[in-house]
Write an enzyme that holds these catalytic residues in place. Structure first.
Site, PDB file in Angstrom:
ATOM      1  N   ALA A  65     -32.359 -40.178  33.580  1.00 57.08           N
ATOM      2  CA  ALA A  65     -31.919 -38.939  32.955  1.00 57.08           C
ATOM      3  C   ALA A  65     -31.705 -37.933  34.082  1.00 57.08           C
ATOM      4  O   ALA A  65     -32.287 -38.065  35.158  1.00 57.08           O
ATOM      5  CB  ALA A  65     -32.984 -38.444  31.980  1.00 57.08           C
ATOM      6  N   GLY A 108     -34.175 -43.325  32.587  1.00 58.32           N
ATOM      7  CA  GLY A 108     -33.206 -43.407  31.494  1.00 58.32           C
ATOM      8  C   GLY A 108     -32.156 -44.479  31.717  1.00 58.32           C
ATOM      9  O   GLY A 108     -31.578 -44.996  30.754  1.00 58.32           O
ATOM     10  N   GLU A 111     -33.752 -47.547  30.541  1.00 55.03           N
ATOM     11  CA  GLU A 111     -33.840 -47.414  29.081  1.00 55.03           C
ATOM     12  C   GLU A 111     -32.486 -47.651  28.419  1.00 55.03           C
ATOM     13  O   GLU A 111     -32.398 -48.297  27.363  1.00 55.03           O
ATOM     14  CB  GLU A 111     -34.406 -46.033  28.730  1.00 55.03           C
ATOM     15  CG  GLU A 111     -35.862 -45.900  29.158  1.00 55.03           C
ATOM     16  CD  GLU A 111     -36.402 -44.487  29.079  1.00 55.03           C
ATOM     17  OE1 GLU A 111     -35.784 -43.574  29.656  1.00 55.03           O
ATOM     18  OE2 GLU A 111     -37.448 -44.290  28.439  1.00 55.03           O
ATOM     19  N   GLU A 131     -40.727 -42.356  36.067  1.00 58.72           N
ATOM     20  CA  GLU A 131     -40.903 -40.983  35.581  1.00 58.72           C
ATOM     21  C   GLU A 131     -42.254 -40.387  35.942  1.00 58.72           C
ATOM     22  O   GLU A 131     -42.392 -39.180  36.130  1.00 58.72           O
ATOM     23  CB  GLU A 131     -40.744 -40.933  34.048  1.00 58.72           C
ATOM     24  CG  GLU A 131     -39.332 -41.168  33.554  1.00 58.72           C
ATOM     25  CD  GLU A 131     -39.006 -42.624  33.253  1.00 58.72           C
ATOM     26  OE1 GLU A 131     -39.716 -43.522  33.773  1.00 58.72           O
ATOM     27  OE2 GLU A 131     -38.043 -42.865  32.509  1.00 58.72           O
TER      28      GLU A 131
HETATM   29  C1  HXC Z   1     -30.281 -36.060  38.875  1.00 57.04           C
HETATM   30  C2  HXC Z   1     -30.055 -37.551  40.600  1.00 57.04           C
HETATM   31  C3  HXC Z   1     -30.872 -38.490  39.943  1.00 57.04           C
HETATM   32  C4  HXC Z   1     -31.385 -38.130  38.666  1.00 57.04           C
HETATM   33  C5  HXC Z   1     -30.263 -39.330  41.816  1.00 57.04           C
HETATM   34  N1  HXC Z   1     -29.694 -38.123  41.747  1.00 57.04           N
HETATM   35  N2  HXC Z   1     -30.995 -39.569  40.722  1.00 57.04           N
HETATM   36  N3  HXC Z   1     -29.768 -36.349  40.073  1.00 57.04           N
HETATM   37  N4  HXC Z   1     -31.057 -36.910  38.186  1.00 57.04           N
HETATM   38  N5  HXC Z   1     -32.137 -38.959  37.943  1.00 57.04           N
HETATM   39  C6  HXC Z   1     -28.856 -37.470  42.755  1.00 57.04           C
HETATM   40  C7  HXC Z   1     -29.641 -37.026  43.961  1.00 57.04           C
HETATM   41  O1  HXC Z   1     -30.264 -35.787  43.696  1.00 57.04           O
HETATM   42  C8  HXC Z   1     -28.576 -36.923  44.992  1.00 57.04           C
HETATM   43  O2  HXC Z   1     -27.854 -35.722  44.794  1.00 57.04           O
HETATM   44  C9  HXC Z   1     -27.635 -38.070  44.633  1.00 57.04           C
HETATM   45  O3  HXC Z   1     -27.923 -38.389  43.280  1.00 57.04           O
HETATM   46  C10 HXC Z   1     -27.875 -39.307  45.481  1.00 57.04           C
HETATM   47  O4  HXC Z   1     -29.247 -39.644  45.400  1.00 57.04           O
HETATM   48  P1  HXC Z   1     -30.174 -39.873  46.683  1.00 57.04           P
HETATM   49  O5  HXC Z   1     -31.564 -39.667  46.263  1.00 57.04           O
HETATM   50  O6  HXC Z   1     -29.675 -39.076  47.818  1.00 57.04           O
HETATM   51  O7  HXC Z   1     -29.882 -41.426  46.970  1.00 57.04           O
HETATM   52  P2  HXC Z   1     -30.869 -42.466  47.662  1.00 57.04           P
HETATM   53  O8  HXC Z   1     -31.569 -41.842  48.818  1.00 57.04           O
HETATM   54  O9  HXC Z   1     -30.022 -43.680  47.893  1.00 57.04           O
HETATM   55  O10 HXC Z   1     -31.983 -42.806  46.566  1.00 57.04           O
HETATM   56  C11 HXC Z   1     -31.626 -43.453  45.357  1.00 57.04           C
HETATM   57  C12 HXC Z   1     -32.789 -43.319  44.318  1.00 57.04           C
HETATM   58  C13 HXC Z   1     -33.174 -41.837  44.175  1.00 57.04           C
HETATM   59  C14 HXC Z   1     -33.983 -44.158  44.790  1.00 57.04           C
HETATM   60  C15 HXC Z   1     -32.281 -43.897  42.998  1.00 57.04           C
HETATM   61  O11 HXC Z   1     -32.001 -41.079  43.917  1.00 57.04           O
HETATM   62  C16 HXC Z   1     -34.136 -41.572  43.062  1.00 57.04           C
HETATM   63  O12 HXC Z   1     -35.320 -41.828  43.184  1.00 57.04           O
HETATM   64  N6  HXC Z   1     -33.642 -40.958  41.961  1.00 57.04           N
HETATM   65  C17 HXC Z   1     -34.464 -40.546  40.864  1.00 57.04           C
HETATM   66  C18 HXC Z   1     -34.923 -41.746  40.088  1.00 57.04           C
HETATM   67  C19 HXC Z   1     -35.788 -41.305  38.908  1.00 57.04           C
HETATM   68  O13 HXC Z   1     -36.847 -40.685  39.090  1.00 57.04           O
HETATM   69  N7  HXC Z   1     -35.334 -41.579  37.704  1.00 57.04           N
HETATM   70  C20 HXC Z   1     -36.033 -41.190  36.542  1.00 57.04           C
HETATM   71  C21 HXC Z   1     -35.459 -39.898  36.094  1.00 57.04           C
HETATM   72  S1  HXC Z   1     -36.382 -39.237  34.775  1.00 57.04           S
HETATM   73  P3  HXC Z   1     -27.510 -34.726  46.034  1.00 57.04           P
HETATM   74  O14 HXC Z   1     -26.877 -33.550  45.337  1.00 57.04           O
HETATM   75  O15 HXC Z   1     -28.782 -34.440  46.704  1.00 57.04           O
HETATM   76  O16 HXC Z   1     -26.557 -35.544  46.844  1.00 57.04           O
HETATM   77  C22 HXC Z   1     -35.878 -40.033  33.444  1.00 57.04           C
HETATM   78  C23 HXC Z   1     -36.611 -39.632  32.257  1.00 57.04           C
HETATM   79  C24 HXC Z   1     -36.220 -40.319  30.993  1.00 57.04           C
HETATM   80  O17 HXC Z   1     -35.011 -40.825  33.429  1.00 57.04           O
HETATM   81  C25 HXC Z   1     -36.653 -39.469  29.882  1.00 57.04           C
HETATM   82  C26 HXC Z   1     -38.024 -38.942  29.992  1.00 57.04           C
HETATM   83  C27 HXC Z   1     -38.124 -37.583  30.620  1.00 57.04           C
END
Ligand code: HXC
Length: 257
Positions: A65, A108, A111, A131
């Site tokens: 998400a 997400g 999911e 998360e």
């Molecule tokens: C918003 C996101 C994002 C996310 C990545 N980006 N994931 N933006 N929401 N979930 C954005 C980053 O901010 C970044 O933007 C760009 O995408 C590239 O990501 P990087 O982190 O620079 O890439 P990398 O170093 O290759 O790492 C990849 C990754 C990492 C390991 C997937 O991006 C990551 O950990 N993302 C979050 C994963 C996560 O926590 N997902 C769960 C989300 S919560 P910029 O602008 O900086 O270039 C969720 C909740 C479900 O899903 C519902 C309950 C709440």
């Protein structure tokens, strides 16, 4: 921006939907949610479409998400807006949906893949529910569906530590149906989808409904549901055609009625 967050393409009876927010690794924001559910609903309602494939990019199916969109939301906003409830319209769709997952399927994104009917994984796929590292937990069914797919021990470990599962482990654990080389992922998913779309659409819809019953009810009730739906299939032309084709040693020509 007015740009769409998805791309759609039709090949025969298959609708391919590609998530397209590359700069955010296909993070699922409100616009993507709206557009994806609308596109999938349109395919469900289209008699010319018999299966959907949902895919992302080589790097990410979807990285979750959209964290930036929700970070400052209040409890009242999350609750009043019933955030993520829209996905019930996606899981209510009756057309078969194949997820073709390469790269990250996190939060997400994992999911979303689990809300599809089957997951084909590239050998580059990584599944996770990270998360907890953000101070929350899965919110679009991850704590429930992952547990049903891979069992309590793995689901608990993944949800509590945020550890990712690679494609091979995901296949061993029963999360994905098959692992294929990354460069052939979408083509293989399209082949699977074309096979499904070549079947009778109403019969495929009923079959999806019956398999999903296995997750919703007891074995006795599920078997009874299956038998009643099986009986109902004899009211379709496609049952008559399918069995006649077998007896006449020819390919069936389903009319989806
Ligand atoms: C918003 C996101 C994002 C996310 C990545 N980006 N994931 N933006 N929401 N979930 C954005 C980053 O901010 C970044 O933007 C760009 O995408 C590239 O990501 P990087 O982190 O620079 O890439 P990398 O170093 O290759 O790492 C990849 C990754 C990492 C390991 C997937 O991006 C990551 O950990 N993302 C979050 C994963 C996560 O926590 N997902 C769960 C989300 S919560 P910029 O602008 O900086 O270039 C969720 C909740 C479900 O899903 C519902 C309950 C709440």
């Amino acid at each position: 921006t007015g740009d769409s967050t998805i791309l759609t393409e039709t090949r025969g009876r298959v609708r391919l939907i590609t998530l397209n927010r590359p700069k955010a690794l296909n993070a699922i924001n409100a616009q993507l949610t709206r557009e994806l559910i609308a596109a999938a609903s349109a395919a469900d309602a289209d008699p010319g479409i018999g299966c959907i494939v949902i895919t992302g990019s080589a790097k990410a199916f979807a990285a979750g998400a959209d964290i930036k969109e929700m970070q400052s939301a209040t409890y009242a906003e999350m609750y009043a807006g019933d955030r993520f409830a829209d996905w019930e319209r996606f899981t209510a769709l009756r057309i078969p949906i194949v997820a073709a997952v390469a790269g990250f399927a996190l939060g997400g994104g994992c999911e979303l893949a689990m809300m599809c009917d089957l997951i084909l994984a590239a050998d580059t796929a990584q599944f996770g529910q990270p998360e907890i590292k953000l101070g929350v937990m899965p919110g679009i069914g991850g704590s429930q569906r992952l547990t049903r797919f891979v069992g309590k021990a793995k689901a608990m470990e993944m949800c509590l530590t945020g550890r990712m599962m690679d494609a091979a482990e995901a296949e061993r654990a029963g999360l994905v149906s098959r692992v294929v080389p990354a460069d052939g992922l979408v083509e293989e998913a399209m082949r699977v989808a074309e096979t499904i779309a070549g079947m009778s659409k109403p019969i495929a819809m009923m079959t999806k409904e019956a398999v999903n019953r296995a997750y919703e009810t007891t074995l006795t009730e599920g078997v009874r549901f299956e038998r009643r739906v099986f009986h109902a299939m004899f009211a379709t032309q496609d049952q008559k055609e399918g069995m006649a084709a077998f007896v006449e040693k020819r390919a069936a020509k389903f009319t989806h009625g």
